[in-house]
Design an enzyme around this catalytic site. Structure first.
Site, PDB file in Angstrom:
ATOM      1  N   GLU A  65      43.429   4.458  41.275  1.00  0.00           N
ATOM      2  CA  GLU A  65      42.713   5.207  42.313  1.00  0.00           C
ATOM      3  C   GLU A  65      43.364   5.005  43.679  1.00  0.00           C
ATOM      4  OE1 GLU A  65      40.493   7.979  43.587  1.00  0.00           O
ATOM      5  OE2 GLU A  65      39.907   7.232  41.623  1.00  0.00           O
TER       6      GLU A  65
ATOM      7  N   SER B 230      45.629  12.555  39.604  1.00  0.00           N
ATOM      8  CA  SER B 230      44.341  12.654  38.928  1.00  0.00           C
ATOM      9  C   SER B 230      44.475  12.323  37.446  1.00  0.00           C
ATOM     10  CB  SER B 230      43.777  14.065  39.110  1.00  0.00           C
ATOM     11  OG  SER B 230      42.542  14.194  38.457  1.00  0.00           O
TER      12      SER B 230
END
Length: 125
Positions: A72, A101
Site C-alpha cells: 500500500e 493496485s
C-alpha cells in the site's frame, strides 16, 4: 572502511529515519486504506500471538499483514508521483496506477491464503 565512511553512514541514519517517519505519517493522514491496514495490524497482532503454534508461524501470519501495508505504501507513492506529474489521463499513468493496485490485490490474496489456512486448521481441530 575508513572512519570517515562510518561517520557518514551514521550521519545519514537520523535524516533517513525522520523521512521514513514523515512518510508513515503522511500515509496515515492521507490514505484511508493505510489507516484500515494499521487497524487490521493492531487487531490481528495479538490474535497472531495467541493462535500461532511457533515463532515461524507467528512471523508468517504477521508478514501477511505487513505485505499489505508495504505494498500500500509503494502503491501510494506511485500514485502520488503520477498525480504530481499531471492529472490528465494518460495510458501509461493509468497502467502504472493499475499495476500498483494489482500489487495490493496480490498482497491481500496472500493474506487471505495465510490467515484462511490458519483459521481453517483451527476450526478443523
Amino acid at each position: 572502511m575508513t572512519e570517515k565512511n562510518k561517520k557518514g553512514h551514521l550521519e545519514r541514519l537520523l535524516p533517513a529515519t525522520k523521512n521514513s517517519w514523515l512518510g508513515l505519517k503522511a500515509a496515515y493522514k492521507y490514505e484511508i486504506a493505510f489507516r484500515q491496514e494499521v487497524f487490521l495490524f493492531l487487531v490481528l497482532f495479538p490474535v497472531a500471538i495467541y493462535i500461532a503454534d511457533s515463532f515461524v508461524e507467528f512471523a508468517i501470519l504477521i508478514s501477511a499483514i505487513m505485505a499489505i501495508m508495504i505494498t500500500e505504501l509503494l502503491n501510494s507513492a506511485v500514485e502520488a508521483a503520477i498525480d504530481r506529474i499531471g492529472l490528465e489521463r494518460h495510458q501509461l499513468s493509468g497502467r502504472a496506477k493499475d499495476l500498483g493496485s494489482a500489487a495490493v490485490f496480490v498482497a491481500i490474496t496472500y493474506f487471505v491464503i495465510v490467515w484462511g489456512y490458519k483459521i481453517f486448521t483451527l476450526l478443523a481441530n
